[in-house]
Design a protein around this motif. Structure first.
Motif, PDB file in Angstrom:
ATOM      1  N   ARG A  63     112.755  15.132 -11.332  1.00 34.58           N
ATOM      2  CA  ARG A  63     113.398  15.203 -12.637  1.00 34.58           C
ATOM      3  C   ARG A  63     112.820  16.371 -13.411  1.00 34.58           C
ATOM      4  O   ARG A  63     111.607  16.414 -13.642  1.00 34.58           O
ATOM      5  N   VAL A  64     113.687  17.289 -13.807  1.00 34.56           N
ATOM      6  CA  VAL A  64     113.249  18.481 -14.527  1.00 34.56           C
ATOM      7  C   VAL A  64     114.253  18.778 -15.627  1.00 34.56           C
ATOM      8  O   VAL A  64     115.398  18.313 -15.599  1.00 34.56           O
ATOM      9  N   ALA A  65     113.815  19.559 -16.603  1.00 36.60           N
ATOM     10  CA  ALA A  65     114.727  20.060 -17.617  1.00 36.60           C
ATOM     11  C   ALA A  65     115.458  21.284 -17.074  1.00 36.60           C
ATOM     12  O   ALA A  65     114.965  21.966 -16.162  1.00 36.60           O
ATOM     13  N   ARG A  66     116.594  21.545 -17.616  1.00 35.61           N
ATOM     14  CA  ARG A  66     117.401  22.676 -17.167  1.00 35.61           C
ATOM     15  C   ARG A  66     116.592  23.973 -17.250  1.00 35.61           C
ATOM     16  O   ARG A  66     115.990  24.288 -18.268  1.00 35.61           O
ATOM     17  N   GLY A  67     116.575  24.711 -16.143  1.00 34.22           N
ATOM     18  CA  GLY A  67     115.858  25.977 -16.086  1.00 34.22           C
ATOM     19  C   GLY A  67     114.436  25.870 -15.592  1.00 34.22           C
ATOM     20  O   GLY A  67     113.832  26.891 -15.241  1.00 34.22           O
ATOM     21  N   GLU A  68     113.863  24.668 -15.523  1.00 33.31           N
ATOM     22  CA  GLU A  68     112.497  24.506 -15.029  1.00 33.31           C
ATOM     23  C   GLU A  68     112.489  24.510 -13.500  1.00 33.31           C
ATOM     24  O   GLU A  68     113.476  24.124 -12.869  1.00 33.31           O
ATOM     25  N   PRO A  69     111.376  24.926 -12.884  1.00 32.57           N
ATOM     26  CA  PRO A  69     111.347  25.004 -11.416  1.00 32.57           C
ATOM     27  C   PRO A  69     111.288  23.622 -10.772  1.00 32.57           C
ATOM     28  O   PRO A  69     110.642  22.703 -11.280  1.00 32.57           O
ATOM     29  N   ALA A  70     111.960  23.504  -9.643  1.00 30.13           N
ATOM     30  CA  ALA A  70     111.910  22.294  -8.827  1.00 30.13           C
ATOM     31  C   ALA A  70     112.024  22.723  -7.369  1.00 30.13           C
ATOM     32  O   ALA A  70     112.630  23.750  -7.052  1.00 30.13           O
ATOM     33  N   ALA A  71     111.425  21.937  -6.498  1.00 29.88           N
ATOM     34  CA  ALA A  71     111.428  22.288  -5.076  1.00 29.88           C
ATOM     35  C   ALA A  71     111.631  21.028  -4.246  1.00 29.88           C
ATOM     36  O   ALA A  71     111.376  19.906  -4.700  1.00 29.88           O
ATOM     37  N   MET A  72     112.090  21.235  -3.030  1.00 27.32           N
ATOM     38  CA  MET A  72     112.253  20.153  -2.069  1.00 27.32           C
ATOM     39  C   MET A  72     111.361  20.446  -0.867  1.00 27.32           C
ATOM     40  O   MET A  72     111.396  21.549  -0.313  1.00 27.32           O
ATOM     41  N   ARG A  92     121.498  20.654   3.342  1.00 25.51           N
ATOM     42  CA  ARG A  92     122.447  20.894   2.253  1.00 25.51           C
ATOM     43  C   ARG A  92     121.755  20.655   0.914  1.00 25.51           C
ATOM     44  O   ARG A  92     121.195  19.582   0.673  1.00 25.51           O
ATOM     45  N   CYS A  93     121.786  21.661   0.051  1.00 26.17           N
ATOM     46  CA  CYS A  93     121.171  21.574  -1.271  1.00 26.17           C
ATOM     47  C   CYS A  93     122.225  21.967  -2.294  1.00 26.17           C
ATOM     48  O   CYS A  93     122.509  23.150  -2.496  1.00 26.17           O
ATOM     49  N   GLY A  94     122.828  20.958  -2.929  1.00 29.25           N
ATOM     50  CA  GLY A  94     123.914  21.244  -3.845  1.00 29.25           C
ATOM     51  C   GLY A  94     125.096  21.801  -3.071  1.00 29.25           C
ATOM     52  O   GLY A  94     125.625  21.194  -2.147  1.00 29.25           O
ATOM     53  N   GLY A  95     125.510  23.004  -3.410  1.00 30.83           N
ATOM     54  CA  GLY A  95     126.636  23.617  -2.729  1.00 30.83           C
ATOM     55  C   GLY A  95     126.247  24.675  -1.725  1.00 30.83           C
ATOM     56  O   GLY A  95     127.109  25.424  -1.253  1.00 30.83           O
ATOM     57  N   ARG A  96     124.974  24.771  -1.362  1.00 33.49           N
ATOM     58  CA  ARG A  96     124.558  25.796  -0.404  1.00 33.49           C
ATOM     59  C   ARG A  96     123.818  25.151   0.767  1.00 33.49           C
ATOM     60  O   ARG A  96     123.382  23.998   0.698  1.00 33.49           O
ATOM     61  N   TYR A 115     111.632  24.684  -0.174  1.00 33.04           N
ATOM     62  CA  TYR A 115     112.573  25.634  -0.740  1.00 33.04           C
ATOM     63  C   TYR A 115     112.945  25.197  -2.160  1.00 33.04           C
ATOM     64  O   TYR A 115     112.860  24.015  -2.514  1.00 33.04           O
ATOM     65  N   PRO A 116     113.335  26.158  -3.003  1.00 36.23           N
ATOM     66  CA  PRO A 116     113.647  25.815  -4.399  1.00 36.23           C
ATOM     67  C   PRO A 116     114.984  25.107  -4.527  1.00 36.23           C
ATOM     68  O   PRO A 116     115.918  25.345  -3.757  1.00 36.23           O
ATOM     69  N   VAL A 117     115.067  24.239  -5.525  1.00 36.86           N
ATOM     70  CA  VAL A 117     116.307  23.552  -5.874  1.00 36.86           C
ATOM     71  C   VAL A 117     116.890  24.227  -7.105  1.00 36.86           C
ATOM     72  O   VAL A 117     116.166  24.457  -8.085  1.00 36.86           O
ATOM     73  N   GLY A 123     122.758  18.642 -14.392  1.00 37.12           N
ATOM     74  CA  GLY A 123     123.511  17.829 -13.456  1.00 37.12           C
ATOM     75  C   GLY A 123     122.600  17.115 -12.478  1.00 37.12           C
ATOM     76  O   GLY A 123     121.363  17.164 -12.595  1.00 37.12           O
ATOM     77  N   VAL A 124     123.202  16.447 -11.533  1.00 38.63           N
ATOM     78  CA  VAL A 124     122.475  15.780 -10.457  1.00 38.63           C
ATOM     79  C   VAL A 124     122.732  16.564  -9.186  1.00 38.63           C
ATOM     80  O   VAL A 124     123.875  16.643  -8.719  1.00 38.63           O
ATOM     81  N   VAL A 125     121.686  17.172  -8.631  1.00 38.84           N
ATOM     82  CA  VAL A 125     121.817  18.016  -7.450  1.00 38.84           C
ATOM     83  C   VAL A 125     121.556  17.157  -6.213  1.00 38.84           C
ATOM     84  O   VAL A 125     120.419  16.716  -5.990  1.00 38.84           O
ATOM     85  N   PRO A 126     122.577  16.899  -5.382  1.00 35.12           N
ATOM     86  CA  PRO A 126     122.341  16.132  -4.150  1.00 35.12           C
ATOM     87  C   PRO A 126     121.735  17.032  -3.074  1.00 35.12           C
ATOM     88  O   PRO A 126     122.238  18.121  -2.807  1.00 35.12           O
ATOM     89  N   VAL A 127     120.658  16.564  -2.458  1.00 36.91           N
ATOM     90  CA  VAL A 127     119.973  17.330  -1.411  1.00 36.91           C
ATOM     91  C   VAL A 127     119.982  16.501  -0.134  1.00 36.91           C
ATOM     92  O   VAL A 127     119.508  15.371  -0.112  1.00 36.91           O
ATOM     93  N   GLY A 128     120.510  17.085   0.943  1.00 44.07           N
ATOM     94  CA  GLY A 128     120.585  16.386   2.219  1.00 44.07           C
ATOM     95  C   GLY A 128     121.992  15.884   2.473  1.00 44.07           C
ATOM     96  O   GLY A 128     122.895  16.031   1.643  1.00 44.07           O
TER      97      GLY A 128
END
Length: 402
Positions: A63-72, A92-96, A115-117, A123-128
């Motif tokens: 959980r991050v604020a918009r623009g803050e770094p996040a990684a998987m 799959r990370c979002g649309g890429r 890798y960075p998210v 929004g809610v970014v689905p990963v995997g």
């Protein structure tokens, strides 16, 4: 399982060679056709082998604020015992798609990828899940399988600090509504005892000092309860840039800022949307994020109002949807301060919002993305015109009338 273009060509060649060889008694062509058929069969068997893999993924943070770094962080382990896994994998990370190196992954070994998210948008970014493709050495057959589960990363709206908070509203028996300081049932004064007063209200220490019974007079000062309503109707936010309504994004930031300020001050707060999705609770959430009623469909239920704001989307709905939402607000009377956040397309609906002033002593409207300022005193409301969430925060702290 899918046969590649090379595999299709070789299979057609095998059929043609075998047919011509047997038909015209050419042993050389028959041998070539048989070899091509064997190659395709070997490719099918090789690609059908299912590698034994375990996939673990950890969001850092989830959980991050918009623009803050996040990684998987993705860990792939080969739990097989016989052979190394020579595979092509993509996560799959979002649309890429993110390539994951699992070439020559030996039995009992693992590989880790970080890798960075993307958090540029709320929004809610689905990963995997991890998509693993198995190919034969000749590239004739490819078989793709999925491993692991999908994990969401919640990208919350930006929070802009608010220093001002509304005062509470105390209702007297004659129907008046007065602003009162924060608190609850508090001491106001002492008076002489009269027949009928409850003995538990007697102030014994003062009574002993003055020589007659004295009782405490209390005043009911209710804590201010905020109700934040986000207008998520597509009609209220008609202006789009690359499919994104910036006025709606600004409204989400303003809602997050108000909710965060209320939680910081330990004030009760409710968050609602005008047009809830079918799987969302119609009554919104309270300050703890618990749904009032209903449920939430998806990978994970929202933990708090910020999660709900991350998942908020524009929905279809017109004036009838707004009327239904305002009717619920009028009937439920969830608090004493209503904050209604909307876009330029709802300027003509402010009269309906103003009708709630009988149920809510204070009604503040946040108008985002309007080409010109809203006329002062519209429906007796306090209207804050702002270009974005930061502008709303600056104007909010300047409000003098709640």
């Amino acid at each position: 399982m899918g046969i590649t273009a090379r595999g299709v060509g070789l299979l057609v060649a095998a059929v043609v060679l075998l047919g011509v060889g047997f038909r015209y008694a050419y042993p050389e062509l028959t041998v070539l056709g048989a070899a091509a058929g064997v190659a395709v069969g070997y490719a099918l068997v090789t690609a059908a082998w299912r590698p034994r893999l375990t996939v673990e993924r950890v969001a850092d943070p989830d959980r991050v604020a918009r623009g803050e770094p996040a990684a998987m962080v993705l860990t792939v382990r080969n739990t097989g015992r016989l052979r190394a896994a020579n595979l092509l994998a993509e996560d799959r990370c979002g649309g890429r798609l993110v390539p994951v190196p699992v070439l020559r992954l030996r039995p009992g070994r693992d590989t880790e990828v970080r890798y960075p998210v993307p958090t540029r948008r709320r929004g809610v970014v689905p990963v995997g899940p991890l998509r693993v493709t198995r190919r034969d050495p000749l590239g004739l057959v490819a078989l793709a399988r999925s491993y692991g589960e999908m994990v969401p990363v919640w990208v919350h709206p930006r929070i802009h600090p608010l220093s001002a908070v509304p005062t509470g509203a105390g209702r007297s028996l004659d129907g008046r509504v007065d602003s009162v300081p924060h608190g609850s049932i508090t001491f106001d004064s002492l008076r002489e005892y009269v027949v009928g007063d409850e003995l538990r209200r007697v102030h014994w220490r003062t009574s002993a000092r003055v020589g007659e019974l004295m009782v405490r007079e209390n005043v009911d000062t209710s804590l201010p309860r905020l109700v934040v309503v986000l207008d998520n109707r597509a009609a209220a936010h008609p202006d789009r840039d690359a499919g994104v309504a910036e006025s709606f994004e600004s409204g989400c930031e303003a809602a997050a800022s108000v909710v965060a300020a209320a939680i910081r001050e330990d004030l009760p707060v409710s968050l609602l949307v005008v047009a809830p999705a079918p799987e969302e609770p119609a009554g919104g959430t309270d300050g703890s994020g618990s749904p009032r009623r209903g449920g939430h469909a998806g990978l994970e239920a929202p933990r708090d109002p910020l999660d709900r704001l991350a998942a908020a989307e524009l929905a279809d709905g017109g004036e009838d949807v707004l009327r239904a939402a305002l009717t619920r607000l009028r009937q439920d009377r969830l608090g004493d301060t209503l904050v209604f956040l909307t876009g330029p397309g709802a300027r003509g609906d402010l009269g309906h919002v103003g009708a709630l002033r009988g149920a809510y002593p204070s009604v503040v409207v946040g108008m985002f993305g309007a080409p010109e300022p809203t006329a002062a005193g519209v429906a007796g409301l306090v209207v804050v015109d702002a270009a974005d969430g930061a502008g709303f925060a600056a104007e909010w702290d300047g409000i003098r009338r709640w």
